[in-house]
Design a protein around this motif. Structure first.
Motif, mmCIF file in Angstrom:
data_model
loop_
_atom_site.group_PDB
_atom_site.id
_atom_site.type_symbol
_atom_site.label_atom_id
_atom_site.label_comp_id
_atom_site.label_asym_id
_atom_site.label_seq_id
_atom_site.Cartn_x
_atom_site.Cartn_y
_atom_site.Cartn_z
ATOM 1 N N LYS A 166 38.247 35.057 37.278
ATOM 2 C CA LYS A 166 37.857 35.445 38.632
ATOM 3 C C LYS A 166 38.477 36.763 39.075
ATOM 4 C CE LYS A 166 37.515 33.531 43.249
ATOM 5 N NZ LYS A 166 37.753 32.400 44.099
ATOM 6 N N SER A 167 39.642 37.074 38.588
ATOM 7 C CA SER A 167 40.384 38.221 39.107
ATOM 8 C C SER A 167 40.026 39.522 38.383
ATOM 9 C CB SER A 167 41.880 37.969 38.989
ATOM 10 O OG SER A 167 42.246 37.976 37.630
ATOM 11 N N ASN A 168 40.518 40.612 38.928
ATOM 12 C CA ASN A 168 40.300 41.929 38.339
ATOM 13 C C ASN A 168 41.266 42.231 37.206
ATOM 14 O OD1 ASN A 168 38.163 42.590 40.024
ATOM 15 N ND2 ASN A 168 39.536 43.341 41.625
ATOM 16 N N THR A 169 42.133 41.302 36.862
ATOM 17 C CA THR A 169 43.080 41.552 35.774
ATOM 18 C C THR A 169 42.363 41.714 34.441
ATOM 19 O OG1 THR A 169 43.471 39.170 35.527
ATOM 20 C CG2 THR A 169 45.042 40.417 36.858
ATOM 21 N N THR A 170 41.174 41.117 34.313
ATOM 22 C CA THR A 170 40.407 41.297 33.076
ATOM 23 C C THR A 170 40.064 42.775 32.899
ATOM 24 O OG1 THR A 170 38.375 40.770 34.267
ATOM 25 C CG2 THR A 170 39.418 38.992 33.049
ATOM 26 N N TYR A 171 39.678 43.437 33.980
ATOM 27 C CA TYR A 171 39.341 44.859 33.908
ATOM 28 C C TYR A 171 40.581 45.710 33.666
ATOM 29 C CZ TYR A 171 34.731 43.553 35.572
ATOM 30 O OH TYR A 171 33.502 42.979 35.682
ATOM 31 N N LYS A 172 41.698 45.332 34.266
ATOM 32 C CA LYS A 172 42.938 46.086 34.050
ATOM 33 C C LYS A 172 43.366 46.011 32.585
ATOM 34 C CE LYS A 172 44.745 45.447 38.719
ATOM 35 N NZ LYS A 172 45.793 44.823 39.532
ATOM 36 N N ILE A 177 33.683 41.374 28.777
ATOM 37 C CA ILE A 177 34.248 40.883 30.031
ATOM 38 C C ILE A 177 33.166 40.143 30.797
ATOM 39 C CG2 ILE A 177 35.276 41.529 32.234
ATOM 40 C CD1 ILE A 177 36.334 44.035 30.903
ATOM 41 N N ASP A 235 40.964 48.130 30.516
ATOM 42 C CA ASP A 235 41.249 49.554 30.690
ATOM 43 C C ASP A 235 42.457 49.981 29.866
ATOM 44 O OD1 ASP A 235 39.109 49.880 32.388
ATOM 45 O OD2 ASP A 235 40.313 49.779 34.224
ATOM 46 N N GLN A 256 32.774 37.938 34.529
ATOM 47 C CA GLN A 256 33.343 37.447 35.780
ATOM 48 C C GLN A 256 32.889 36.004 35.986
ATOM 49 O OE1 GLN A 256 35.826 39.816 36.513
ATOM 50 N NE2 GLN A 256 35.324 39.224 38.574
ATOM 51 N N GLU A 265 43.767 34.821 35.131
ATOM 52 C CA GLU A 265 43.956 34.714 36.569
ATOM 53 C C GLU A 265 44.854 35.867 36.975
ATOM 54 O OE1 GLU A 265 45.360 30.772 37.278
ATOM 55 O OE2 GLU A 265 43.359 29.925 37.121
ATOM 56 N N GLN A 266 45.270 35.906 38.218
ATOM 57 C CA GLN A 266 46.041 37.053 38.711
ATOM 58 C C GLN A 266 47.306 37.303 37.897
ATOM 59 O OE1 GLN A 266 44.766 39.023 40.971
ATOM 60 N NE2 GLN A 266 46.463 40.434 40.784
#
Length: 126
Positions: free
Chosen positions: A78-84, A102, A87, A104, A9-10
Protein backbone atom coordinates in the motif's frame (compact mmCIF):
# COMPACT_ATOMS: atom_id res chain seq x y z
CA UNK A 1 14.18 -19.21 -12.37
CA UNK A 2 14.04 -17.90 -8.80
CA UNK A 3 11.08 -15.66 -7.95
CA UNK A 4 10.41 -13.46 -4.93
CA UNK A 5 7.46 -11.40 -3.76
CA UNK A 6 8.03 -8.59 -1.26
CA UNK A 7 5.04 -7.14 0.57
CA UNK A 8 6.04 -3.69 1.78
CA UNK A 9 4.51 -1.49 4.40
CA UNK A 10 5.83 1.84 5.68
CA UNK A 11 8.56 0.35 7.85
CA UNK A 12 8.46 -3.38 7.24
CA UNK A 13 8.66 -5.98 4.51
CA UNK A 14 7.62 -9.61 4.18
CA UNK A 15 9.70 -11.69 1.77
CA UNK A 16 7.78 -14.50 0.08
CA UNK A 17 9.81 -16.90 -2.06
CA UNK A 18 7.78 -18.49 -4.84
CA UNK A 19 8.43 -22.20 -5.30
CA UNK A 20 6.49 -24.96 -6.99
CA UNK A 21 5.96 -26.88 -3.74
CA UNK A 22 4.85 -24.09 -1.40
CA UNK A 23 5.23 -20.41 -0.81
CA UNK A 24 7.98 -19.92 1.73
CA UNK A 25 8.26 -16.86 3.90
CA UNK A 26 11.94 -15.94 3.95
CA UNK A 27 11.89 -13.21 6.55
CA UNK A 28 9.91 -10.40 8.05
CA UNK A 29 12.11 -7.33 8.27
CA UNK A 30 11.51 -3.90 9.69
CA UNK A 31 13.92 -1.03 9.63
CA UNK A 32 13.37 -0.69 13.37
CA UNK A 33 15.29 -3.96 13.72
CA UNK A 34 18.37 -1.80 13.25
CA UNK A 35 17.35 0.85 15.82
CA UNK A 36 19.85 1.53 18.57
CA UNK A 37 18.30 2.46 21.94
CA UNK A 38 21.58 3.72 23.38
CA UNK A 39 20.81 7.27 22.32
CA UNK A 40 19.11 9.55 24.81
CA UNK A 41 15.35 9.88 24.52
CA UNK A 42 15.51 13.64 24.19
CA UNK A 43 16.75 14.23 20.68
CA UNK A 44 15.96 17.14 18.48
CA UNK A 45 13.89 16.77 15.33
CA UNK A 46 16.90 16.89 12.99
CA UNK A 47 18.55 13.97 14.76
CA UNK A 48 15.35 11.92 14.62
CA UNK A 49 14.85 12.61 10.90
CA UNK A 50 18.49 11.78 10.19
CA UNK A 51 18.28 8.52 12.12
CA UNK A 52 15.04 7.52 10.38
CA UNK A 53 16.59 8.23 6.97
CA UNK A 54 19.68 6.24 7.95
CA UNK A 55 17.60 3.30 9.17
CA UNK A 56 15.44 3.30 6.04
CA UNK A 57 18.55 3.37 3.82
CA UNK A 58 20.08 0.50 5.79
CA UNK A 59 16.76 -1.39 5.56
CA UNK A 60 16.64 -0.90 1.76
CA UNK A 61 20.24 -2.06 1.41
CA UNK A 62 19.45 -5.22 3.35
CA UNK A 63 16.42 -5.91 1.11
CA UNK A 64 18.57 -5.27 -1.95
CA UNK A 65 21.00 -7.96 -0.82
CA UNK A 66 18.13 -10.49 -0.78
CA UNK A 67 16.86 -9.36 -4.18
CA UNK A 68 20.21 -10.00 -5.87
CA UNK A 69 19.65 -13.77 -5.54
CA UNK A 70 16.45 -13.76 -7.63
CA UNK A 71 15.63 -13.43 -11.33
CA UNK A 72 12.15 -12.00 -10.93
CA UNK A 73 10.85 -9.84 -8.08
CA UNK A 74 7.37 -8.51 -7.32
CA UNK A 75 7.25 -5.47 -5.01
CA UNK A 76 3.74 -4.87 -3.73
CA UNK A 77 1.96 -3.07 -0.94
CA UNK A 78 0.00 0.00 0.00
CA UNK A 79 2.78 2.44 0.79
CA UNK A 80 5.19 4.39 -1.39
CA UNK A 81 8.16 2.50 0.04
CA UNK A 82 7.94 0.13 -2.93
CA UNK A 83 8.75 3.06 -5.22
CA UNK A 84 11.53 4.30 -2.94
CA UNK A 85 13.17 0.86 -2.97
CA UNK A 86 12.78 0.60 -6.74
CA UNK A 87 14.32 4.06 -7.23
CA UNK A 88 17.30 3.04 -5.11
CA UNK A 89 17.84 -0.08 -7.24
CA UNK A 90 17.27 1.70 -10.56
CA UNK A 91 20.68 3.37 -10.36
CA UNK A 92 22.55 0.19 -9.41
CA UNK A 93 23.98 -1.90 -12.29
CA UNK A 94 23.67 -5.12 -10.29
CA UNK A 95 19.87 -5.08 -10.76
CA UNK A 96 19.73 -4.63 -14.56
CA UNK A 97 19.15 -8.34 -15.27
CA UNK A 98 16.50 -8.74 -12.57
CA UNK A 99 12.90 -8.29 -13.68
CA UNK A 100 11.34 -6.08 -10.99
CA UNK A 101 7.63 -5.24 -11.01
CA UNK A 102 5.71 -2.89 -8.70
CA UNK A 103 2.02 -3.36 -7.88
CA UNK A 104 -0.02 -1.10 -5.59
CA UNK A 105 -2.39 -3.05 -3.33
CA UNK A 106 -4.51 -2.52 -0.25
CA UNK A 107 -3.47 -3.82 3.15
CA UNK A 108 -3.36 -7.63 3.02
CA UNK A 109 -3.32 -10.55 5.44
CA UNK A 110 -0.59 -13.21 5.21
CA UNK A 111 -2.87 -15.52 3.22
CA UNK A 112 -3.84 -12.73 0.84
CA UNK A 113 -0.17 -11.89 0.33
CA UNK A 114 0.66 -15.53 -0.45
CA UNK A 115 -2.27 -15.79 -2.84
CA UNK A 116 -1.29 -12.54 -4.57
CA UNK A 117 2.27 -13.78 -5.15
CA UNK A 118 1.15 -17.19 -6.43
CA UNK A 119 -1.49 -15.62 -8.70
CA UNK A 120 1.04 -13.15 -10.08
CA UNK A 121 3.67 -15.75 -10.94
CA UNK A 122 1.33 -18.60 -11.96
CA UNK A 123 -1.47 -16.75 -13.75
CA UNK A 124 0.71 -14.52 -15.83
CA UNK A 125 1.25 -11.17 -14.28
CA UNK A 126 -1.99 -9.79 -12.84
Amino acid sequence: MKKLGIYMEQSSARLIEFTIDILKTKSDLTYFDFFDEKHPKERNLNQIEYQEAYLQNHFFNKLSEYILYYNEVLLFGKSNTTYKLFDLMAYDNRFYKINITIKQTDTMTFNEQNNFVSDYFLLGKL
